[in-house]
Design a protein around this motif. Sequence first.
Motif, PDB file in Angstrom:
ATOM      1  N   GLN A 137       0.819  -1.201   0.000  1.00 27.71           N
ATOM      2  CA  GLN A 137       0.000   0.000   0.000  1.00 27.71           C
ATOM      3  C   GLN A 137       0.852   1.250   0.000  1.00 27.71           C
ATOM      4  OE1 GLN A 137      -3.249  -0.060   2.750  1.00 27.71           O
ATOM      5  NE2 GLN A 137      -3.790   2.076   2.381  1.00 27.71           N
ATOM      6  N   ALA A 138       1.977   1.214   0.725  1.00 25.05           N
ATOM      7  CA  ALA A 138       2.881   2.363   0.708  1.00 25.05           C
ATOM      8  C   ALA A 138       3.496   2.556  -0.677  1.00 25.05           C
ATOM      9  CB  ALA A 138       3.981   2.183   1.754  1.00 25.05           C
ATOM     10  N   SER A 141       0.956   3.983  -2.941  1.00 20.56           N
ATOM     11  CA  SER A 141       0.767   5.421  -2.694  1.00 20.56           C
ATOM     12  C   SER A 141       1.833   6.232  -3.413  1.00 20.56           C
ATOM     13  CB  SER A 141       0.790   5.705  -1.191  1.00 20.56           C
ATOM     14  OG  SER A 141       2.103   5.607  -0.656  1.00 20.56           O
ATOM     15  N   TYR A 269      -1.191  12.510   1.543  1.00 20.06           N
ATOM     16  CA  TYR A 269      -1.397  11.087   1.814  1.00 20.06           C
ATOM     17  C   TYR A 269      -0.222  10.254   1.307  1.00 20.06           C
ATOM     18  CZ  TYR A 269      -3.031   6.319   1.430  1.00 20.06           C
ATOM     19  OH  TYR A 269      -3.111   4.952   1.513  1.00 20.06           O
ATOM     20  N   THR A 270       0.263  10.546   0.106  1.00 23.74           N
ATOM     21  CA  THR A 270       1.367   9.751  -0.437  1.00 23.74           C
ATOM     22  C   THR A 270       2.626   9.881   0.415  1.00 23.74           C
ATOM     23  OG1 THR A 270       2.210  11.510  -1.906  1.00 23.74           O
ATOM     24  CG2 THR A 270       0.457  10.076  -2.769  1.00 23.74           C
ATOM     25  N   ALA A 273       1.421   7.924   4.125  1.00 27.96           N
ATOM     26  CA  ALA A 273       0.731   6.627   4.118  1.00 27.96           C
ATOM     27  C   ALA A 273       1.502   5.582   4.908  1.00 27.96           C
ATOM     28  CB  ALA A 273       0.517   6.161   2.675  1.00 27.96           C
ATOM     29  N   ARG A 274       2.807   5.558   4.774  1.00 31.07           N
ATOM     30  CA  ARG A 274       3.594   4.532   5.466  1.00 31.07           C
ATOM     31  C   ARG A 274       3.555   4.715   6.985  1.00 31.07           C
ATOM     32  NH1 ARG A 274       9.532   4.977   3.392  1.00 31.07           N
ATOM     33  NH2 ARG A 274       8.420   5.081   1.410  1.00 31.07           N
ATOM     34  N   ILE A 277      -0.688   3.701   7.969  1.00 33.82           N
ATOM     35  CA  ILE A 277      -1.116   2.303   7.843  1.00 33.82           C
ATOM     36  C   ILE A 277      -0.776   1.479   9.084  1.00 33.82           C
ATOM     37  CG2 ILE A 277      -0.857   0.187   6.503  1.00 33.82           C
ATOM     38  CD1 ILE A 277      -0.303   2.115   4.070  1.00 33.82           C
ATOM     39  N   GLU A 282      -5.517  -1.102   8.259  1.00 26.80           N
ATOM     40  CA  GLU A 282      -6.277  -0.872   7.036  1.00 26.80           C
ATOM     41  C   GLU A 282      -7.753  -0.589   7.303  1.00 26.80           C
ATOM     42  OE1 GLU A 282      -5.623  -4.246   4.496  1.00 26.80           O
ATOM     43  OE2 GLU A 282      -4.268  -3.066   3.245  1.00 26.80           O
ATOM     44  N   MET A 322      -7.257   7.865   1.915  1.00 27.95           N
ATOM     45  CA  MET A 322      -7.291   6.987   3.079  1.00 27.95           C
ATOM     46  C   MET A 322      -8.285   5.853   2.853  1.00 27.95           C
ATOM     47  SD  MET A 322      -7.191   9.862   6.103  1.00 27.95           S
ATOM     48  CE  MET A 322      -7.651   8.723   7.404  1.00 27.95           C
ATOM     49  N   GLY A 325      -7.333   4.045  -1.051  1.00 32.57           N
ATOM     50  CA  GLY A 325      -6.060   3.347  -1.080  1.00 32.57           C
ATOM     51  C   GLY A 325      -6.147   1.944  -0.507  1.00 32.57           C
TER      52      GLY A 325
END
Length: 402
Positions: A137-138, A141, A269-270, A273-274, A277, A282, A322, A325
């Motif tokens: 997911q990271a 992103s 967010y990008t 994100a790491r 999460i 999630e 959020m 993703g």
Amino acid sequence: MVSAPAASDTSAVRILPLLAAAAFATGCGMRLLDPVLPLIAAELRVTVAEVAVLITAFALPYGLCQVILGPLGDRFGKLRVLTIGLTLYGLMMAACALAGAMTPLIALRAATGAAGGAIIPLAMAWIGDNVPYAQRQATLSRFMTGMVMAQLLTGPISGSIGQLFGWRAVFVLVGGVALAAAAAIVFKLGKRLWQTSVAGTAGSGFANYALLLRRQTGRRLLLAAFLDGLLLFGGAFPFIGSYLIQSFHLEPWHAGLVVAGFGLGSLLYTRIARLLIPRLGEAMLALVGGLLVALSLVLLAIASSWQVVALIQAATGLFFFMFHGVLQARATEALPEARATSVSAFAMALFLGQGLGSVCFGALLARGGYGLAFGVAGLLMAALALWCRVAVTAPRPATPAP
């Protein structure tokens, strides 16, 4: 059973900027209409609600062609099919500038959507093949930074160029960006792009669709994607530019800048994100994001000035990713043995929803104005977020085998 990625994530790191560039070109094509819908309507002598069919004309072929694009990616190579699609996408996008009436413009937008369907889903599937789920997911992103930059830049650029040179120039510019991205991929990969890979997936492409639909998690994920597209991608988001122009009397370039505020939140967010999460998980990340998107839509319905809309837009970009993703990451693991097929099914559901969403939002707009349309979308989005928490994000994917 979840299969391990086919390669280490180092290969993904090397090619990720090129995939992000392809996503940028696709995102530009999706959002270029936002500030120029009134310009197209004025030149072609139709209403904004009638021009909104161009959104559907792009989204429906984008979604429907996933039926063949996913299996083609699994069979012939994800990056190869992606590059061919990106090239055709650029050519069709530029050809839209030649349209002199709604009918040929609709046809060309449909061809653009059909070709563009090969880009983001196959890139996501390739990432799924090469990045373990814990980091996926990271990584997604970071890949979506290209799409986010399109969100950030397309509005003001499209509005400004449309006002200065006409809406046709916008299509030419975006077509050129797509062709440049395709050329960069071909140059970077060279002969490797055309080498036949030994690949294989379990069963044929169409059999894999049936396999996905037989899984309850797959069916629920596809329904969530369809509703996501209906309420947001095709429903509320494309009409914010017109809302600003018609309700607050902004110029197209000014409306484009406000719409681009969505990209600021998305870009945030990008970057975080790491961090989000592992802290939220999630399920909670999607729930909080979805409910905050719903609140943002309700606030749009009662906004008193364009400045308020600008603040809401920036926040919505963060909240949306959020929520969305998490669905994207789940799509890459819904059918590990045929990722291109599963991600394409996700995209097909999303954009079929988008196609219907523009029609539904337009009907609400005609009946009760922007306030009613945004308000209804917000209430339904809250319901979707709560349902996803129970039905979609509650089960966790299996851990990849060592």
